[in-house]
Design a protein around this motif. Sequence first.
Motif, PDB file in Angstrom:
ATOM      1  N   ALA A   1       0.851  -1.202   0.000  1.00  0.00           N
ATOM      2  CA  ALA A   1       0.000   0.000   0.000  1.00  0.00           C
ATOM      3  C   ALA A   1       0.879   1.241   0.000  1.00  0.00           C
ATOM      4  CB  ALA A   1      -0.916   0.000   1.212  1.00  0.00           C
ATOM      5  N   ALA A   2       0.862   1.971  -1.131  1.00  0.00           N
ATOM      6  CA  ALA A   2       1.621   3.212  -1.269  1.00  0.00           C
ATOM      7  C   ALA A   2       0.642   4.368  -1.467  1.00  0.00           C
ATOM      8  CB  ALA A   2       2.569   3.114  -2.455  1.00  0.00           C
ATOM      9  N   PRO A   3       1.039   5.610  -1.172  1.00  0.00           N
ATOM     10  CA  PRO A   3       0.155   6.755  -1.418  1.00  0.00           C
ATOM     11  C   PRO A   3      -0.300   6.796  -2.872  1.00  0.00           C
ATOM     12  CG  PRO A   3       2.031   7.429  -0.088  1.00  0.00           C
ATOM     13  CD  PRO A   3       2.304   6.026  -0.542  1.00  0.00           C
ATOM     14  N   ASP A   4      -1.590   7.009  -3.082  1.00  0.00           N
ATOM     15  CA  ASP A   4      -2.152   6.977  -4.435  1.00  0.00           C
ATOM     16  C   ASP A   4      -1.502   7.983  -5.364  1.00  0.00           C
ATOM     17  OD1 ASP A   4      -3.833   4.975  -3.655  1.00  0.00           O
ATOM     18  OD2 ASP A   4      -5.518   6.311  -3.197  1.00  0.00           O
ATOM     19  N   SER A   5      -1.166   9.141  -4.828  1.00  0.00           N
ATOM     20  CA  SER A   5      -0.667  10.202  -5.696  1.00  0.00           C
ATOM     21  C   SER A   5       0.738   9.935  -6.235  1.00  0.00           C
ATOM     22  CB  SER A   5      -0.680  11.536  -4.943  1.00  0.00           C
ATOM     23  OG  SER A   5       0.168  11.476  -3.812  1.00  0.00           O
ATOM     24  N   THR A   6       1.426   8.903  -5.706  1.00  0.00           N
ATOM     25  CA  THR A   6       2.768   8.599  -6.219  1.00  0.00           C
ATOM     26  C   THR A   6       2.698   7.910  -7.583  1.00  0.00           C
ATOM     27  OG1 THR A   6       2.818   6.441  -5.126  1.00  0.00           O
ATOM     28  CG2 THR A   6       3.665   8.330  -3.885  1.00  0.00           C
ATOM     29  N   GLY A   7       1.585   7.277  -7.886  1.00  0.00           N
ATOM     30  CA  GLY A   7       1.463   6.539  -9.130  1.00  0.00           C
ATOM     31  C   GLY A   7       2.234   5.223  -9.147  1.00  0.00           C
ATOM     32  N   ALA A   8       2.789   4.836  -7.989  1.00  0.00           N
ATOM     33  CA  ALA A   8       3.557   3.589  -7.919  1.00  0.00           C
ATOM     34  C   ALA A   8       2.628   2.384  -7.983  1.00  0.00           C
ATOM     35  CB  ALA A   8       4.363   3.552  -6.624  1.00  0.00           C
ATOM     36  N   ARG A   9       3.109   1.339  -8.624  1.00  0.00           N
ATOM     37  CA  ARG A   9       2.340   0.107  -8.703  1.00  0.00           C
ATOM     38  C   ARG A   9       2.308  -0.560  -7.345  1.00  0.00           C
ATOM     39  NH1 ARG A   9       3.592  -4.157 -13.431  1.00  0.00           N
ATOM     40  NH2 ARG A   9       1.780  -5.292 -12.749  1.00  0.00           N
ATOM     41  N   ASP A  10       1.093  -0.819  -6.832  1.00  0.00           N
ATOM     42  CA  ASP A  10       0.978  -1.501  -5.552  1.00  0.00           C
ATOM     43  C   ASP A  10      -0.217  -2.446  -5.603  1.00  0.00           C
ATOM     44  OD1 ASP A  10      -1.125   0.255  -5.511  1.00  0.00           O
ATOM     45  OD2 ASP A  10      -0.545   1.285  -3.666  1.00  0.00           O
ATOM     46  N   GLY A  11      -0.724  -2.842  -4.435  1.00  0.00           N
ATOM     47  CA  GLY A  11      -1.854  -3.754  -4.390  1.00  0.00           C
ATOM     48  C   GLY A  11      -1.418  -5.193  -4.140  1.00  0.00           C
ATOM     49  N   TYR A  12      -2.321  -6.121  -4.497  1.00  0.00           N
ATOM     50  CA  TYR A  12      -2.110  -7.542  -4.207  1.00  0.00           C
ATOM     51  C   TYR A  12      -1.092  -8.161  -5.161  1.00  0.00           C
ATOM     52  CZ  TYR A  12      -2.903 -12.576  -4.087  1.00  0.00           C
ATOM     53  OH  TYR A  12      -2.724 -13.927  -4.014  1.00  0.00           O
ATOM     54  N   GLY A  13      -0.348  -9.131  -4.636  1.00  0.00           N
ATOM     55  CA  GLY A  13       0.583  -9.891  -5.462  1.00  0.00           C
ATOM     56  C   GLY A  13       0.858 -11.241  -4.831  1.00  0.00           C
ATOM     57  N   GLY A  14       1.350 -12.147  -5.608  1.00  0.00           N
ATOM     58  CA  GLY A  14       1.696 -13.479  -5.114  1.00  0.00           C
ATOM     59  C   GLY A  14       2.641 -14.168  -6.083  1.00  0.00           C
ATOM     60  N   GLU A  15       3.344 -15.203  -5.589  1.00  0.00           N
ATOM     61  CA  GLU A  15       4.299 -15.914  -6.437  1.00  0.00           C
ATOM     62  C   GLU A  15       4.735 -17.221  -5.778  1.00  0.00           C
ATOM     63  OE1 GLU A  15       8.089 -14.011  -6.856  1.00  0.00           O
ATOM     64  OE2 GLU A  15       8.150 -13.398  -4.747  1.00  0.00           O
ATOM     65  N   VAL A  16       5.295 -18.085  -6.603  1.00  0.00           N
ATOM     66  CA  VAL A  16       6.060 -19.208  -6.082  1.00  0.00           C
ATOM     67  C   VAL A  16       7.460 -18.649  -5.826  1.00  0.00           C
ATOM     68  CG1 VAL A  16       6.944 -21.522  -6.516  1.00  0.00           C
ATOM     69  CG2 VAL A  16       4.712 -20.855  -7.416  1.00  0.00           C
ATOM     70  N   ARG A  17       7.736 -18.364  -4.563  1.00  0.00           N
ATOM     71  CA  ARG A  17       8.987 -17.670  -4.248  1.00  0.00           C
ATOM     72  C   ARG A  17      10.205 -18.539  -4.510  1.00  0.00           C
ATOM     73  NH1 ARG A  17      12.859 -15.236  -4.276  1.00  0.00           N
ATOM     74  NH2 ARG A  17      13.669 -13.704  -2.801  1.00  0.00           N
ATOM     75  N   ARG A  18      10.105 -19.798  -4.121  1.00  0.00           N
ATOM     76  CA  ARG A  18      11.204 -20.731  -4.370  1.00  0.00           C
ATOM     77  C   ARG A  18      10.633 -22.101  -4.699  1.00  0.00           C
ATOM     78  NH1 ARG A  18      12.837 -17.532  -0.010  1.00  0.00           N
ATOM     79  NH2 ARG A  18      14.770 -16.338  -0.392  1.00  0.00           N
ATOM     80  N   ALA A  19      11.173 -22.736  -5.734  1.00  0.00           N
ATOM     81  CA  ALA A  19      10.820 -24.108  -6.106  1.00  0.00           C
ATOM     82  C   ALA A  19      12.114 -24.787  -6.527  1.00  0.00           C
ATOM     83  CB  ALA A  19       9.796 -24.131  -7.231  1.00  0.00           C
ATOM     84  N   ARG A  20      12.782 -25.401  -5.570  1.00  0.00           N
ATOM     85  CA  ARG A  20      14.126 -25.903  -5.802  1.00  0.00           C
ATOM     86  C   ARG A  20      14.183 -27.419  -5.676  1.00  0.00           C
ATOM     87  NH1 ARG A  20      17.955 -21.470  -2.580  1.00  0.00           N
ATOM     88  NH2 ARG A  20      17.164 -19.650  -3.722  1.00  0.00           N
ATOM     89  N   LEU A  21      15.030 -27.997  -6.507  1.00  0.00           N
ATOM     90  CA  LEU A  21      15.306 -29.428  -6.463  1.00  0.00           C
ATOM     91  C   LEU A  21      16.804 -29.644  -6.659  1.00  0.00           C
ATOM     92  CD1 LEU A  21      12.430 -31.054  -8.565  1.00  0.00           C
ATOM     93  CD2 LEU A  21      12.791 -31.265  -6.091  1.00  0.00           C
ATOM     94  N   GLY A  22      17.325 -30.651  -5.997  1.00  0.00           N
ATOM     95  CA  GLY A  22      18.737 -30.950  -6.145  1.00  0.00           C
ATOM     96  C   GLY A  22      19.129 -32.175  -5.359  1.00  0.00           C
ATOM     97  N   PHE A  23      20.416 -32.314  -5.141  1.00  0.00           N
ATOM     98  CA  PHE A  23      20.935 -33.460  -4.402  1.00  0.00           C
ATOM     99  C   PHE A  23      22.304 -33.097  -3.840  1.00  0.00           C
ATOM    100  CE2 PHE A  23      21.701 -33.915  -8.950  1.00  0.00           C
ATOM    101  CZ  PHE A  23      23.087 -33.978  -9.011  1.00  0.00           C
ATOM    102  N   GLU A  24      22.728 -33.864  -2.850  1.00  0.00           N
ATOM    103  CA  GLU A  24      24.039 -33.668  -2.255  1.00  0.00           C
ATOM    104  C   GLU A  24      24.533 -35.003  -1.710  1.00  0.00           C
ATOM    105  OE1 GLU A  24      23.661 -30.941   0.972  1.00  0.00           O
ATOM    106  OE2 GLU A  24      22.082 -32.087   1.953  1.00  0.00           O
TER     107      GLU A  24
END
Length: 466
Positions: free
Chosen positions: A128-151
């Motif tokens: 949530a940013a001040p409306d008058s800035t014109g900055a993109r804000d609001g709701y968002g979502g993502e798959v932040r990390r989806a990792r596979l590997g081995f050790e």
Amino acid sequence: MRMRPIVLGTTLLATGLIACPAIAQTAPSGGASADDLAALRAQLEALSARVQTLEGELAVARAAASVDAETPAPALAPAPIEAEPQAIAANDKPATTITFKGAPLFESEGGWSFKPRGRLQFVAGVVAAPDSTGARDGYGGEVRRARLGFEGTVPGGFGYKFEADFNGNEVEVIDAFISYSDDALTFIVGEHNHFQSLEELTSGRFTSFIERAAFTDAFNFERRLGVSGQYQAGDVLVQAGVFNDNIADLPDTNHSYDGRVVWMPRYGDTQLHLGGSVHHTVLQDRSDVRYRQRPFVHFTSTRFIDTGTLDALSELGYGGEAALISGRFHMAGEGYWQRVDRPAGLADPRFFGGYAEAGLFLTPGDTRGYRNGVFERVRPVRELGEGGFGAVQLVARYDYLDLNDAGIVGGIQNGYLLSLIWTPTDYTRLLLNYARLDYDDAVFRRAGGSADYSVDSLAVSAQIDF
């Protein structure tokens, strides 16, 4: 034994034949009497019956002898060998053992081991940013990390690790290296972290907030391809290495020299941590750098502070770190300076970032994990599903980032953050983060021209790893 009836029959037959003339000779000259003839006939009939009986027994004996000749005699069972049960017991021991540490760990004699690894993290929230800035804000979502590997490990003290991230339908190599360990010494060749700070070296699975401290992202901390060595003895840890760029940016001639020293004594139930690091990066001709930062959520591309592109010859970064863990309480703080060496005639700015945090576990007996100079996994005393609720942790942080210096106006961010962390089991975490960000000299200006204002962000994360 079976030949006795044959000999006996032959003897009886011969006796009968001899007896007949004798009887005839003893008979009166007038001929044999009727009684004598009757007796002789009875003897002959008895002899004939006996011969038939002997022939039957002979046939049976021959048949039995034939069967015995065709059927081999049974072999005698060998005497038991006392050593044999011991050999069987040794063979019963499997060559490979399997244990479970979030995922199956396969280990065999001689030093071989293999373990799959990975993580999955989802994040959603609002900005949530001040409306008058014109900055993109609001709701968002993502798959932040989806990792596979081995050790795993290889005989002779060698090890290996590979892990890739599949976020955003693109594949990014995170770790890809070979290691060698000999008691206190460890050497690594490949793509890995280059000892920037406590916050950066702590895995994202175990940090106090969904996103790391602002300076780690703003100053472009990342894994790089290189060679490094580490010495750890008692409470002292020394790390140093020479690195190229991240493998996604190669080939180029950028390279860096990095080092870190940590003192980590433990007094009873209290773990202390004091450390420092230095980093010198040499950039190829006509290189540039850019420092900027999101409002503590990764799903937005909006940055409210940003230096823009700066011509640069090299970077010099150095920082200090401190932490303490005592029972349910923990605290940590860092400061980091980034100096940019620019071409002749241009001023060399020095930017700064840092944070200070304090946390408390609300569930009795739980504490923050720590090992080898970084924070580690939280292991709830009473896991969910095993008679408990898991671990609940509350953390407050002040985060500061200053990108104004030497005529560069990138902006200043003062962040006030809260994090509520629920760790139901060793390998699952849910986080709820709130951030209040006060900006000076922000990129977006409000109506009337002011660049000083506040932005709020709220995010929730669900994570599982193995």
